[in-house]
Design a protein around this motif. Structure first.
Motif, mmCIF file in Angstrom:
data_model
loop_
_atom_site.group_PDB
_atom_site.id
_atom_site.type_symbol
_atom_site.label_atom_id
_atom_site.label_comp_id
_atom_site.label_asym_id
_atom_site.label_seq_id
_atom_site.Cartn_x
_atom_site.Cartn_y
_atom_site.Cartn_z
ATOM 1 N N ASP A 21 44.967 40.883 29.068
ATOM 2 C CA ASP A 21 45.669 41.685 30.082
ATOM 3 C C ASP A 21 45.844 43.136 29.654
ATOM 4 O O ASP A 21 46.569 43.893 30.289
ATOM 5 C CB ASP A 21 47.027 41.064 30.428
ATOM 6 N N CYS A 147 37.397 35.017 32.885
ATOM 7 C CA CYS A 147 38.511 35.367 33.760
ATOM 8 C C CYS A 147 39.830 35.068 33.062
ATOM 9 O O CYS A 147 40.039 33.951 32.565
ATOM 10 C CB CYS A 147 38.423 34.588 35.072
ATOM 11 N N ASN A 149 42.728 34.702 34.376
ATOM 12 C CA ASN A 149 43.598 33.867 35.204
ATOM 13 C C ASN A 149 43.352 32.397 34.892
ATOM 14 O O ASN A 149 42.223 31.906 34.983
ATOM 15 C CB ASN A 149 43.318 34.159 36.688
ATOM 16 N N ASP A 151 43.960 29.873 36.541
ATOM 17 C CA ASP A 151 43.529 29.116 37.719
ATOM 18 C C ASP A 151 42.073 29.371 38.085
ATOM 19 O O ASP A 151 41.557 28.792 39.040
ATOM 20 C CB ASP A 151 44.418 29.461 38.919
ATOM 21 N N ASN A 152 41.422 30.253 37.343
ATOM 22 C CA ASN A 152 40.030 30.599 37.626
ATOM 23 C C ASN A 152 39.240 30.481 36.327
ATOM 24 O O ASN A 152 39.530 31.172 35.351
ATOM 25 C CB ASN A 152 39.940 32.019 38.195
ATOM 26 N N ASN A 193 37.677 41.521 36.945
ATOM 27 C CA ASN A 193 39.036 41.945 37.285
ATOM 28 C C ASN A 193 40.017 40.823 36.950
ATOM 29 O O ASN A 193 39.609 39.691 36.632
ATOM 30 C CB ASN A 193 39.119 42.368 38.752
ATOM 31 N N PRO A 194 41.326 41.064 36.976
ATOM 32 C CA PRO A 194 42.302 40.054 36.532
ATOM 33 C C PRO A 194 42.226 38.715 37.266
ATOM 34 O O PRO A 194 42.483 37.667 36.671
ATOM 35 C CB PRO A 194 43.653 40.745 36.784
ATOM 36 N N SER A 195 41.851 38.730 38.536
ATOM 37 C CA SER A 195 41.780 37.477 39.299
ATOM 38 C C SER A 195 40.412 36.820 39.244
ATOM 39 O O SER A 195 40.230 35.695 39.721
ATOM 40 C CB SER A 195 42.167 37.736 40.760
ATOM 41 N N GLY A 196 39.428 37.516 38.669
ATOM 42 C CA GLY A 196 38.083 36.968 38.575
ATOM 43 C C GLY A 196 37.275 37.066 39.849
ATOM 44 O O GLY A 196 36.199 36.467 39.949
ATOM 45 N N THR A 197 37.723 37.831 40.828
ATOM 46 C CA THR A 197 37.011 37.953 42.098
ATOM 47 C C THR A 197 35.985 39.074 42.089
ATOM 48 O O THR A 197 35.089 39.097 42.942
ATOM 49 C CB THR A 197 38.002 38.192 43.251
ATOM 50 N N ASP A 240 45.832 45.517 40.227
ATOM 51 C CA ASP A 240 45.574 45.080 41.600
ATOM 52 C C ASP A 240 44.153 45.403 42.069
ATOM 53 O O ASP A 240 43.844 45.310 43.255
ATOM 54 C CB ASP A 240 46.605 45.655 42.577
ATOM 55 N N SER A 241 43.291 45.773 41.109
ATOM 56 C CA SER A 241 41.856 45.970 41.377
ATOM 57 C C SER A 241 41.569 47.053 42.410
ATOM 58 O O SER A 241 40.557 46.995 43.116
ATOM 59 C CB SER A 241 41.206 44.644 41.810
#
Length: 343
Positions: A21, A147, A149, A151-152, A193-197, A240-241
């Motif tokens: 992070d 990633c 996160n 969850d990802n 990015n932090p969410s992996g998207t 927040d990308s």
């Protein structure tokens, strides 16, 4: 930032890299390793060895670190990965291979080991078990991103064809990887990015950074660093990308605004500074900073709003503040290698 063969400052620094992070960064030294808080900069941990550490991978802020030896007098051989428990102040896992390790990525439950032409995924257990192997193109930098996160479970790395990236879901490796045709030449840097998207990539030319959707593989942005070739050292997204930063061997930091066409109500830095300049269909950076002395560095967005930090090979730390008009000023300068954990 691997400095094993490229640090001319003779300060003992072999490696510097952020945790998942960017709240901390780790340094591999000719005599051990150090851990720092990023913002404000402060030494948190120091471990002195009789040998060098050329790679340090943190797992967020927990007590486990992955180490690879290096330098003039390596603490560990280059074909070995050591998982260090900083609570016990001792190695707890040792992984030996028949070839040199280029990099290691840690995530909860997994150890990812990078070699010149392959990626191996292991369980994060007392006796790691190999789960899967992926072939890559020649990857001496050990390029890979996991990633952050929990969850990802996405993992990205160079594909077998130069310039391509493979996107793998470690939670379901039976599904065929997504292959993204990112560049026509060899990859030099990649980041999630932090969410992996979102996936950002740069090639060895270093003139363009492209941003892709990791679900579809569609290209969303093309960002122009400059017209002349450069070695891109680091790419990072903000939390927040909406922004992306990068550093290169030109001694500069660039900040790009990632506009969201479907989110017109949300203001962006690019929208605030006026019309974004286009050059052959690519977007120029909205902020460009020159690092004093042109020192090699890695960069990330700070925990304070509209700040960016640079960790440099000469031991210097810079924090900059920028506003919505794109104006930027230096807020902090420190020599982090001269700090101790009681300061």
């Amino acid at each position: 930032m691997n400095l094993s063969r490229r640090n001319s400052y003779h300060n003992g620094l072999l490696y510097a890299g952020f945790n998942q992070d960017q709240g901390c960064f780790a340094c591999g030294m000719e005599n051990g390793f150090r851990i720092y808080n990023t913002n404000p900069v402060k030494e948190r941990e120091r471990q002195d060895f009789d040998g060098g550490v050329a790679y340090v991978e943190m797992l967020f802020r927990c007590n486990y670190l992955a180490l690879i030896g290096g330098g003039d007098k390596p603490m560990y051989p280059a074909n070995q990965v050591v998982i260090w428990d900083d609570l016990k102040k001792a190695p707890v896992i040792q992984m030996d291979f028949n070839k040199d390790v280029r990099a290691v990525k840690l995530r909860r439950g997994r150890i990812v080991v990078l070699f010149d032409n392959s990626v191996r995924v292991y369980t994060f257990t007392e006796k790691p078990q190999q789960l899967t192997v992926f072939e890559t193109s020649h990857n001496p930098k050990g390029l890979c991103a996991s990633c952050p996160n929990s969850d990802n479970s996405l993992l990205v790395f160079p594909s077998r064809k130069f310039g391509n990236v493979e996107v793998v879901n470690l939670a379901n490796t039976e599904v065929a990887p997504l292959v993204i045709h990112a560049h026509k030449t060899t990859l030099a840097c990649l980041s999630l990015n932090p969410s992996g998207t979102l996936l950002a990539t740069a090639s060895e030319k270093g003139t363009l950074v492209r941003v892709f959707d990791t679900m579809s593989g569609a290209q969303l942005h093309e960002l122009r660093r400059g017209a002349n070739n450069a070695d891109v050292y680091c790419i990072n997204f903000n939390v927040d990308s909406t922004l992306l930063c990068l550093s290169s061997d030109h001694g500069t930091l660039h900040v790009f605004a990632l506009q969201r066409p479907k989110d017109k109500k949300r203001p962006s830095l690019a929208a605030s500074v006026g019309q974004v300049v286009k050059y052959f269909g690519s977007t120029f950076s909205t902020i460009k900073l020159q690092i004093p002395g042109g020192a090699r560095c890695i960069c990330a967005f700070g925990s304070d709003r509209n700040t960016i930090v640079a960790i440099c090979a000469d031991g210097s730390y810079y924090k900059y503040i920028f506003d919505q008009d794109g104006k930027c000023s230096r807020d902090t300068f420190s020599q982090y290698l001269e700090m101790t954990d009681d300061k």
